[in-house]
Scaffold this motif. Sequence first.
Motif, PDB file in Angstrom:
ATOM      1  N   GLN A 135      10.249   9.444   5.785  1.00 37.65           N
ATOM      2  CA  GLN A 135      10.507  10.850   6.117  1.00 37.65           C
ATOM      3  C   GLN A 135      10.311  11.722   4.878  1.00 37.65           C
ATOM      4  O   GLN A 135      10.807  11.407   3.794  1.00 37.65           O
ATOM      5  N   GLY A 136       9.564  12.796   5.059  1.00 37.35           N
ATOM      6  CA  GLY A 136       9.359  13.755   3.983  1.00 37.35           C
ATOM      7  C   GLY A 136       8.286  13.376   2.976  1.00 37.35           C
ATOM      8  O   GLY A 136       8.071  14.105   2.007  1.00 37.35           O
ATOM      9  N   THR A 137       7.590  12.248   3.190  1.00 37.60           N
ATOM     10  CA  THR A 137       6.567  11.821   2.231  1.00 37.60           C
ATOM     11  C   THR A 137       5.160  12.229   2.638  1.00 37.60           C
ATOM     12  O   THR A 137       4.230  12.106   1.846  1.00 37.60           O
ATOM     13  N   GLY A 138       4.994  12.673   3.870  1.00 37.29           N
ATOM     14  CA  GLY A 138       3.660  12.985   4.367  1.00 37.29           C
ATOM     15  C   GLY A 138       2.950  11.781   4.953  1.00 37.29           C
ATOM     16  O   GLY A 138       1.806  11.872   5.381  1.00 37.29           O
ATOM     17  N   VAL A 139       3.624  10.633   4.978  1.00 39.72           N
ATOM     18  CA  VAL A 139       3.064   9.426   5.586  1.00 39.72           C
ATOM     19  C   VAL A 139       3.756   9.218   6.921  1.00 39.72           C
ATOM     20  O   VAL A 139       4.983   9.248   7.000  1.00 39.72           O
ATOM     21  N   THR A 140       2.969   9.030   7.958  1.00 38.92           N
ATOM     22  CA  THR A 140       3.521   8.805   9.288  1.00 38.92           C
ATOM     23  C   THR A 140       3.141   7.409   9.773  1.00 38.92           C
ATOM     24  O   THR A 140       2.193   6.804   9.279  1.00 38.92           O
ATOM     25  N   ALA A 141       3.885   6.915  10.754  1.00 31.97           N
ATOM     26  CA  ALA A 141       3.674   5.562  11.265  1.00 31.97           C
ATOM     27  C   ALA A 141       3.712   5.567  12.788  1.00 31.97           C
ATOM     28  O   ALA A 141       4.513   6.280  13.396  1.00 31.97           O
ATOM     29  N   TYR A 142       2.850   4.748  13.368  1.00 27.81           N
ATOM     30  CA  TYR A 142       2.739   4.650  14.823  1.00 27.81           C
ATOM     31  C   TYR A 142       2.524   3.194  15.201  1.00 27.81           C
ATOM     32  O   TYR A 142       1.864   2.445  14.478  1.00 27.81           O
ATOM     33  N   LEU A 146       0.802  -1.233   0.000  1.00 27.04           N
ATOM     34  CA  LEU A 146       0.000   0.000   0.000  1.00 27.04           C
ATOM     35  C   LEU A 146       0.833   1.281   0.000  1.00 27.04           C
ATOM     36  O   LEU A 146       0.273   2.375  -0.061  1.00 27.04           O
ATOM     37  N   LEU A 147       2.151   1.173   0.069  1.00 26.15           N
ATOM     38  CA  LEU A 147       2.998   2.363   0.231  1.00 26.15           C
ATOM     39  C   LEU A 147       2.804   3.403  -0.871  1.00 26.15           C
ATOM     40  O   LEU A 147       2.707   4.599  -0.574  1.00 26.15           O
ATOM     41  N   ASP A 148       2.746   2.994  -2.117  1.00 22.53           N
ATOM     42  CA  ASP A 148       2.568   3.979  -3.201  1.00 22.53           C
ATOM     43  C   ASP A 148       1.255   4.723  -3.048  1.00 22.53           C
ATOM     44  O   ASP A 148       1.200   5.951  -3.196  1.00 22.53           O
ATOM     45  N   LEU A 149       0.193   4.003  -2.735  1.00 24.79           N
ATOM     46  CA  LEU A 149      -1.109   4.638  -2.537  1.00 24.79           C
ATOM     47  C   LEU A 149      -1.092   5.560  -1.320  1.00 24.79           C
ATOM     48  O   LEU A 149      -1.640   6.669  -1.366  1.00 24.79           O
ATOM     49  N   LYS A 177       0.631   8.771  -2.275  1.00 21.91           N
ATOM     50  CA  LYS A 177      -0.242   9.595  -3.120  1.00 21.91           C
ATOM     51  C   LYS A 177      -1.360  10.242  -2.307  1.00 21.91           C
ATOM     52  O   LYS A 177      -1.870  11.296  -2.684  1.00 21.91           O
ATOM     53  N   SER A 178      -1.731   9.594  -1.212  1.00 23.42           N
ATOM     54  CA  SER A 178      -2.842  10.059  -0.379  1.00 23.42           C
ATOM     55  C   SER A 178      -2.378  10.881   0.815  1.00 23.42           C
ATOM     56  O   SER A 178      -3.167  11.159   1.712  1.00 23.42           O
ATOM     57  N   ALA A 179      -1.121  11.262   0.845  1.00 21.23           N
ATOM     58  CA  ALA A 179      -0.580  11.985   1.997  1.00 21.23           C
ATOM     59  C   ALA A 179      -1.412  13.250   2.241  1.00 21.23           C
ATOM     60  O   ALA A 179      -1.917  13.850   1.297  1.00 21.23           O
TER      61      ALA A 179
END
Length: 178
Positions: free
Chosen positions: A78-85, A17-20, A23-25
Amino acid sequence: MRFGVNHLGHFLLTNCLLDLLKKSASSRVVTVSSLAHERGQIYFDDIHQEKDYQPWKSYSRSKLANVLLTRELANKLQGTGVTAYSLHPGVIRTELGRHFRPSMSLWKRIAYTPLTFFFKSPTQGAQTTIYCAVEQSLQNESGLYYSDCHPKTAAPWGLDDEAAKELWDLSASMVGLI
């Protein structure tokens, strides 16, 4: 099997799902781990515990892998707008342990039953997951571990960047990504 279900499945789904997600950041990856990660140890030379399999050690190892996955994912994103918890939801009154009860001795079942009154309801147990998924104040933080809707310091081995990278590479190999 436990390592595959609790870690490799999450790892592969997240990577698919990383590419999606990018894109959805802004988007988030929330991984439910457990306080049990504190007792986990990862032995890269025996990742499936073939030499000394013990159910609770296997569970703890898989939950430590969740914490390390989140840590490395945060570094990679980092820098993609996707964060993880990652998070510990608490001990929750669900049917998850239904297969353990019949194998427990009678005295353990008797001693265990009153403790269930202190467990969280499913609604209470979902709160930290929801918090990590939607709380706006977290949008600039990534790679952290949460419990009861607050950041909590993961166990020292859950903060090991080298182990996180090594586990990422091993996991990618195991699921056929490299």
